[in-house]
Design a protein around this motif. Structure first.
Motif, PDB file in Angstrom:
ATOM      1  N   MET A 106       0.841  -1.204   0.000  1.00 27.38           N
ATOM      2  CA  MET A 106       0.000   0.000   0.000  1.00 27.38           C
ATOM      3  C   MET A 106       0.875   1.252   0.000  1.00 27.38           C
ATOM      4  SD  MET A 106      -3.152  -0.853  -0.113  1.00 27.38           S
ATOM      5  CE  MET A 106      -2.778  -2.322  -1.029  1.00 27.38           C
ATOM      6  N   ALA A 107       1.903   1.240   0.860  1.00 32.93           N
ATOM      7  CA  ALA A 107       2.794   2.405   0.961  1.00 32.93           C
ATOM      8  C   ALA A 107       3.460   2.688  -0.385  1.00 32.93           C
ATOM      9  CB  ALA A 107       3.849   2.161   2.037  1.00 32.93           C
ATOM     10  N   ASP A 108       3.875   1.619  -1.095  1.00 32.10           N
ATOM     11  CA  ASP A 108       4.499   1.810  -2.405  1.00 32.10           C
ATOM     12  C   ASP A 108       3.500   2.406  -3.397  1.00 32.10           C
ATOM     13  OD1 ASP A 108       6.864   0.811  -1.479  1.00 32.10           O
ATOM     14  OD2 ASP A 108       6.604  -1.203  -2.314  1.00 32.10           O
ATOM     15  N   LEU A 109       2.246   1.948  -3.312  1.00 35.42           N
ATOM     16  CA  LEU A 109       1.244   2.454  -4.249  1.00 35.42           C
ATOM     17  C   LEU A 109       0.842   3.893  -3.918  1.00 35.42           C
ATOM     18  CD1 LEU A 109      -0.937  -0.762  -4.692  1.00 35.42           C
ATOM     19  CD2 LEU A 109       0.616   0.251  -6.364  1.00 35.42           C
ATOM     20  N   TYR A 110       1.062   4.293  -2.659  1.00 42.75           N
ATOM     21  CA  TYR A 110       0.844   5.705  -2.303  1.00 42.75           C
ATOM     22  C   TYR A 110       2.124   6.523  -2.480  1.00 42.75           C
ATOM     23  CZ  TYR A 110      -3.848   4.940  -0.454  1.00 42.75           C
ATOM     24  OH  TYR A 110      -5.192   4.658  -0.335  1.00 42.75           O
ATOM     25  N   HIS A 111       3.168   5.899  -2.997  1.00 41.42           N
ATOM     26  CA  HIS A 111       4.443   6.564  -3.277  1.00 41.42           C
ATOM     27  C   HIS A 111       5.016   7.251  -2.041  1.00 41.42           C
ATOM     28  CE1 HIS A 111       1.807   6.775  -6.961  1.00 41.42           C
ATOM     29  NE2 HIS A 111       2.694   5.848  -7.264  1.00 41.42           N
ATOM     30  N   LEU A 112       4.992   6.527  -0.919  1.00 44.25           N
ATOM     31  CA  LEU A 112       5.513   7.119   0.314  1.00 44.25           C
ATOM     32  C   LEU A 112       7.036   7.103   0.358  1.00 44.25           C
ATOM     33  CD1 LEU A 112       3.183   5.813   3.171  1.00 44.25           C
ATOM     34  CD2 LEU A 112       2.976   7.854   1.765  1.00 44.25           C
ATOM     35  N   GLY A 117       7.710   4.314   3.906  1.00 45.16           N
ATOM     36  CA  GLY A 117       6.733   3.229   3.745  1.00 45.16           C
ATOM     37  C   GLY A 117       6.906   2.169   4.810  1.00 45.16           C
ATOM     38  N   ARG A 118       8.148   1.784   5.069  1.00 43.83           N
ATOM     39  CA  ARG A 118       8.415   0.769   6.091  1.00 43.83           C
ATOM     40  C   ARG A 118       8.092   1.287   7.484  1.00 43.83           C
ATOM     41  NH1 ARG A 118      10.091  -0.565   1.812  1.00 43.83           N
ATOM     42  NH2 ARG A 118      10.807  -2.629   1.164  1.00 43.83           N
ATOM     43  N   ARG A 119       8.421   2.562   7.718  1.00 42.43           N
ATOM     44  CA  ARG A 119       8.130   3.164   9.015  1.00 42.43           C
ATOM     45  C   ARG A 119       6.622   3.180   9.269  1.00 42.43           C
ATOM     46  NH1 ARG A 119       6.646   7.088  11.545  1.00 42.43           N
ATOM     47  NH2 ARG A 119       5.873   8.172   9.701  1.00 42.43           N
ATOM     48  N   ARG A 120       5.884   3.582   8.232  1.00 37.85           N
ATOM     49  CA  ARG A 120       4.427   3.662   8.341  1.00 37.85           C
ATOM     50  C   ARG A 120       3.825   2.262   8.558  1.00 37.85           C
ATOM     51  NH1 ARG A 120       0.216   6.299   9.897  1.00 37.85           N
ATOM     52  NH2 ARG A 120      -1.604   6.327   8.522  1.00 37.85           N
ATOM     53  N   ALA A 121       4.361   1.276   7.859  1.00 33.64           N
ATOM     54  CA  ALA A 121       3.854  -0.092   8.010  1.00 33.64           C
ATOM     55  C   ALA A 121       4.040  -0.564   9.451  1.00 33.64           C
ATOM     56  CB  ALA A 121       4.574  -1.038   7.044  1.00 33.64           C
ATOM     57  N   ASP A 122       5.223  -0.331  10.010  1.00 31.62           N
ATOM     58  CA  ASP A 122       5.486  -0.796  11.382  1.00 31.62           C
ATOM     59  C   ASP A 122       4.631  -0.031  12.392  1.00 31.62           C
ATOM     60  OD1 ASP A 122       7.271  -2.734  10.602  1.00 31.62           O
ATOM     61  OD2 ASP A 122       8.961  -1.349  10.570  1.00 31.62           O
ATOM     62  N   ARG A 147      -9.467  -8.324   9.682  1.00 31.16           N
ATOM     63  CA  ARG A 147     -10.223  -7.086   9.548  1.00 31.16           C
ATOM     64  C   ARG A 147      -9.368  -5.884   9.952  1.00 31.16           C
ATOM     65  NH1 ARG A 147     -15.142  -5.323   7.346  1.00 31.16           N
ATOM     66  NH2 ARG A 147     -14.365  -6.849   5.903  1.00 31.16           N
ATOM     67  N   ARG A 148      -8.584  -6.069  11.016  1.00 32.43           N
ATOM     68  CA  ARG A 148      -7.707  -4.977  11.453  1.00 32.43           C
ATOM     69  C   ARG A 148      -6.633  -4.691  10.412  1.00 32.43           C
ATOM     70  NH1 ARG A 148      -7.738  -7.638  16.491  1.00 32.43           N
ATOM     71  NH2 ARG A 148      -5.497  -7.973  16.537  1.00 32.43           N
ATOM     72  N   LEU A 149      -6.101  -5.764   9.786  1.00 35.81           N
ATOM     73  CA  LEU A 149      -5.104  -5.558   8.725  1.00 35.81           C
ATOM     74  C   LEU A 149      -5.745  -4.805   7.554  1.00 35.81           C
ATOM     75  CD1 LEU A 149      -2.345  -6.016   7.400  1.00 35.81           C
ATOM     76  CD2 LEU A 149      -3.179  -8.234   6.594  1.00 35.81           C
ATOM     77  N   ASP A 150      -6.964  -5.213   7.216  1.00 36.64           N
ATOM     78  CA  ASP A 150      -7.718  -4.568   6.147  1.00 36.64           C
ATOM     79  C   ASP A 150      -7.859  -3.064   6.426  1.00 36.64           C
ATOM     80  OD1 ASP A 150      -9.220  -4.591   3.824  1.00 36.64           O
ATOM     81  OD2 ASP A 150     -10.368  -6.333   4.432  1.00 36.64           O
ATOM     82  N   LEU A 151      -8.245  -2.752   7.666  1.00 34.59           N
ATOM     83  CA  LEU A 151      -8.387  -1.352   8.068  1.00 34.59           C
ATOM     84  C   LEU A 151      -7.044  -0.630   8.033  1.00 34.59           C
ATOM     85  CD1 LEU A 151     -10.857  -1.430  11.078  1.00 34.59           C
ATOM     86  CD2 LEU A 151     -10.985   0.081   9.110  1.00 34.59           C
ATOM     87  N   ALA A 152      -6.008  -1.293   8.532  1.00 39.89           N
ATOM     88  CA  ALA A 152      -4.684  -0.674   8.546  1.00 39.89           C
ATOM     89  C   ALA A 152      -4.239  -0.342   7.126  1.00 39.89           C
ATOM     90  CB  ALA A 152      -3.670  -1.606   9.218  1.00 39.89           C
ATOM     91  N   MET A 153      -4.519  -1.249   6.179  1.00 35.23           N
ATOM     92  CA  MET A 153      -4.140  -1.005   4.781  1.00 35.23           C
ATOM     93  C   MET A 153      -4.860   0.216   4.228  1.00 35.23           C
ATOM     94  SD  MET A 153      -4.007  -4.923   3.409  1.00 35.23           S
ATOM     95  CE  MET A 153      -3.743  -4.590   1.659  1.00 35.23           C
ATOM     96  N   THR A 154      -6.106   0.383   4.661  1.00 30.07           N
ATOM     97  CA  THR A 154      -6.884   1.541   4.214  1.00 30.07           C
ATOM     98  C   THR A 154      -6.275   2.852   4.723  1.00 30.07           C
ATOM     99  OG1 THR A 154      -8.856   0.187   4.168  1.00 30.07           O
ATOM    100  CG2 THR A 154      -9.204   2.548   4.302  1.00 30.07           C
ATOM    101  N   LEU A 155      -5.586   2.768   5.876  1.00 32.54           N
ATOM    102  CA  LEU A 155      -5.103   3.991   6.513  1.00 32.54           C
ATOM    103  C   LEU A 155      -3.684   4.371   6.118  1.00 32.54           C
ATOM    104  CD1 LEU A 155      -6.538   3.491  10.095  1.00 32.54           C
ATOM    105  CD2 LEU A 155      -7.538   4.641   8.122  1.00 32.54           C
ATOM    106  N   VAL A 156      -3.006   3.499   5.351  1.00 36.16           N
ATOM    107  CA  VAL A 156      -1.600   3.762   5.016  1.00 36.16           C
ATOM    108  C   VAL A 156      -1.421   5.146   4.405  1.00 36.16           C
ATOM    109  CG1 VAL A 156       0.308   3.064   3.515  1.00 36.16           C
ATOM    110  CG2 VAL A 156      -0.955   1.341   4.793  1.00 36.16           C
ATOM    111  N   GLY A 157      -2.309   5.507   3.490  1.00 33.02           N
ATOM    112  CA  GLY A 157      -2.176   6.783   2.791  1.00 33.02           C
ATOM    113  C   GLY A 157      -2.773   7.960   3.541  1.00 33.02           C
ATOM    114  N   ARG A 158      -3.115   7.798   4.809  1.00 34.26           N
ATOM    115  CA  ARG A 158      -3.729   8.837   5.639  1.00 34.26           C
ATOM    116  C   ARG A 158      -4.904   9.522   4.934  1.00 34.26           C
ATOM    117  NH1 ARG A 158       0.021   9.589   9.744  1.00 34.26           N
ATOM    118  NH2 ARG A 158       2.142   9.049   9.135  1.00 34.26           N
TER     119      ARG A 158
END
Lengths: 319, 257
Positions: A106-112, A117-122, A147-158
């Motif tokens: 997700m972070a890569d697709l948001y071009h973080l 990207g790794r910091r945000r993932a952790d 479900r929590r992972l699903d939600l977390a993925m949604t939030l990667v791009g703030r």
């Protein structure tokens, strides 16, 4: 990053959508202010998911207009997608990648950028209590973790505006509460949340405003409290310690219904402070001894039943 | 548009990581052509080799055909891949994100091409160990490689369109089966003029025959004639047709409620 909008976060006017000859949305007008939680409530097949799919640019509407963050969903899809996050009803994770790899994807697709990207993932893994599971693939997760992972993925791009389509359907009570806490956290950060649910208590718990969708139309709209006041059924239950005090109270309050076996008296009351105080003063003036008092306010189940003539928990088969 | 390449590269990384983590499909896709090669050279080759006529050794005749089968069967990976993406719901997530709309399919095509071309290289290496002796000059190798790449591109797009049509990954692997095994009914293993009646007509006119004949001609110096034009034409037709079909199917599937 978060700049205030001039207009509402989400706005629709006369939104319509049909599948074949089945009308799913029949002229929906909606205005959701930024930073609020809106709950769309309705049984299965009421059109909740269709609404989310239109607002998140997945499918076009047949008529009317819809804008998200001031951008028309039909004409400015890219601008809309840049500010929204969507967690659909069904899991949208990559089942062959680990939790952490999913977030980095997700972070890569948001071009973080690689490091960010790794910091945000952790950070998200920690926030969603998935730090220990980050190296495992979702097949090893429980429903709540997925479900929590699903939600977390949604939030990667703030995202500033989040759509949650039945976020707790199929979850156990503990996982539901965890998701609720996450939603409350988002709202505290100023995120706008558009939530659909079949669970009436969920809308009650989370939403600033609720709309009840039935057969393609809003049959009711307001704050959870306003909706509850639409229907009768609120009452106060007084429990007495002796049959004598129950009998005295029954004479004092002629409209009330006594239950001699349980020593309780049910008094119709809308649960508002002023009428409650008046009731308690009358009992107190008569010198009656009340052992216990519970206030029953109508919940959204009662509202749904009153408005649509059907219980809210009823599952309509999707047509 | 500026992110089209980065997004496609991200999707490619995702696909390659999945392939490396669960190498079962990839390994069987790599191993199958080599096993076919062994079967045809050592088990069937004695009998078949006598019947192909001319002064060409059977391992030389066979290798371009197996190389082409390698390409067509590898497309199964692409078809299964796009289909499981759709069924897992992750494509819906991608479509609500600000990413280049073609990145999902492009990443899948490039991934499939890398895996397929590796398989072809492996099968050529195995064939060389079994006695395959191509006579191609450097420009001929270059042309043969170009044809292989072009063909891979075309059949991959076709397979992706078919994978997008399928309701589940099992269906996806079934639906590409006729495409994967079509070379059997051409000049891949035996010359069409050894076949009978209608089958012979089909074998002579189906798209893969001129492609195999061109590949054979480039690698072994057998005659190409007009096959070269047909080969390039069929490859381009598959590419354009497959791409348009995949794109419209992708849009349709994505709009399903």
């Amino acid at each position: 990053m978060t700049t205030a909008l001039a207009g509402p976060a989400i706005e629709t006017a006369g939104l319509r959508k049909s599948f074949g000859d089945h009308t799913v949305l029949d002229g929906i007008d909606l205005r959701i202010p930024e930073g609020s939680v809106f709950a769309l409530l309705g049984p299965n097949g009421a059109g909740k998911t269709t609404m989310v799919r239109i607002l998140s640019t997945l499918i076009p509407a047949d008529g009317g207009r819809a804008s998200v963050a001031g951008h028309d969903v039909a004409a400015e899809g890219d601008a809309v997608r840049a500010v929204i996050g969507v967690t659909g009803q069904f899991s949208a994770v990559d089942n062959l990648l680990t939790g952490r790899e999913n977030l980095i994807l997700m972070a890569d697709l948001y071009h973080l950028g690689r490091a960010e990207g790794r910091r945000r993932a952790d950070e998200l893994l920690a926030l969603f209590d998935l730090a220990d599971a980050g190296g495992k693939i979702p097949a090893a997760y429980s429903g709540g973790m997925k479900r929590r992972l699903d939600l977390a993925m949604t939030l990667v791009g703030r995202p500033r505006i989040i759509f949650l389509d039945e976020p707790t359907t199929g979850l156990d009570p503990r996982s539901r509460r965890a998701v609720w806490d996450i939603v409350r956290g988002l709202v505290a950060d100023g995120t706008t949340v558009f939530l659909t649910t079949q669970y009436l208590d969920e809308a009650d718990q989370l939403a600033d405003r609720v709309a009840v969708l039935d057969h393609g139309r809003f049959v009711a709209e307001g704050t959870p409290g306003e909706l509850k006041r639409l229907v009768p059924g609120g009452h106060v239950l007084l429990r007495f310690t002796t049959p004598a005090s129950l009998a005295a109270a029954t004479r004092l309050l002629p409209g009330a219904a006594a239950d001699e076996e349980n020593l309780t008296l049910r008094v119709e009351d809308d649960g508002r402070v002023r009428s409650m105080r008046a009731l308690l003063e009358r009992i107190d003036d008569a010198g009656l001894d009340v052992g216990d008092l519970t206030v029953h306010r109508p919940d959204l189940d009662d509202v749904f039943l009153a408005i649509t003539g059907r219980p809210g928990a009823e599952k309509e088969t999707a047509r | 548009m500026s992110h089209a390449i980065t997004d496609s590269a991200t999707m490619l990384r995702r696909n390659l990581r999945r392939a490396l983590r669960y190498p079962g499909l990839t390994v069987s896709m790599l191993a199958m052509p080599v096993l076919l090669m062994l079967l045809f050279v050592y088990v069937l080759g004695g009998a078949l080799g006598g019947g192909i006529g001319g002064d060409i050794r059977y391992v030389d005749y066979l290798t371009p055909g197996i190389a082409l089968m390698t390409i067509t069967t590898s497309t199964m990976t692409a078809a299964i891949g796009v289909c499981s993406d759709l069924t897992e719901g992750i494509i819906a997530r991608f479509r609500t994100m600000p990413i280049s709309p073609n990145a999902v399919l492009t990443g899948r095509v490039v991934d499939s091409m890398i895996q397929t071309l590796l398989s072809v290289a492996l099968v050529i290496a195995a064939a060389t160990l079994m006695g395959f002796r191509p006579t191609a000059t450097f420009p001929e190798w270059l042309a043969a490689t170009g044809l292989v790449v072009l063909l891979t591109f075309g059949v991959t797009w076709l397979a992706i369109a078919m994978g997008l049509l399928s309701k589940n990954p099992e269906g996806a692997s079934n639906i590409v089966m006729p495409l994967a095994y079509l070379p059997f009914l051409g000049s891949a293993f035996v010359p069409p003029d050894s076949m009978s009646g209608g089958l012979r007509w089909f074998a002579e006119h189906q798209p893969f025959t001129p492609i195999i004949e061109t590949l054979r001609g480039l690698l072994l110096g057998t005659g190409i004639g007009t096959s070269g034009y047909w080969a390039v034409g069929w490859c381009l037709a598959m590419t354009v047709g497959g791409y348009l079909w995949a794109r419209s199917t992708f849009r349709k599937r994505a709009l399903e409620a």
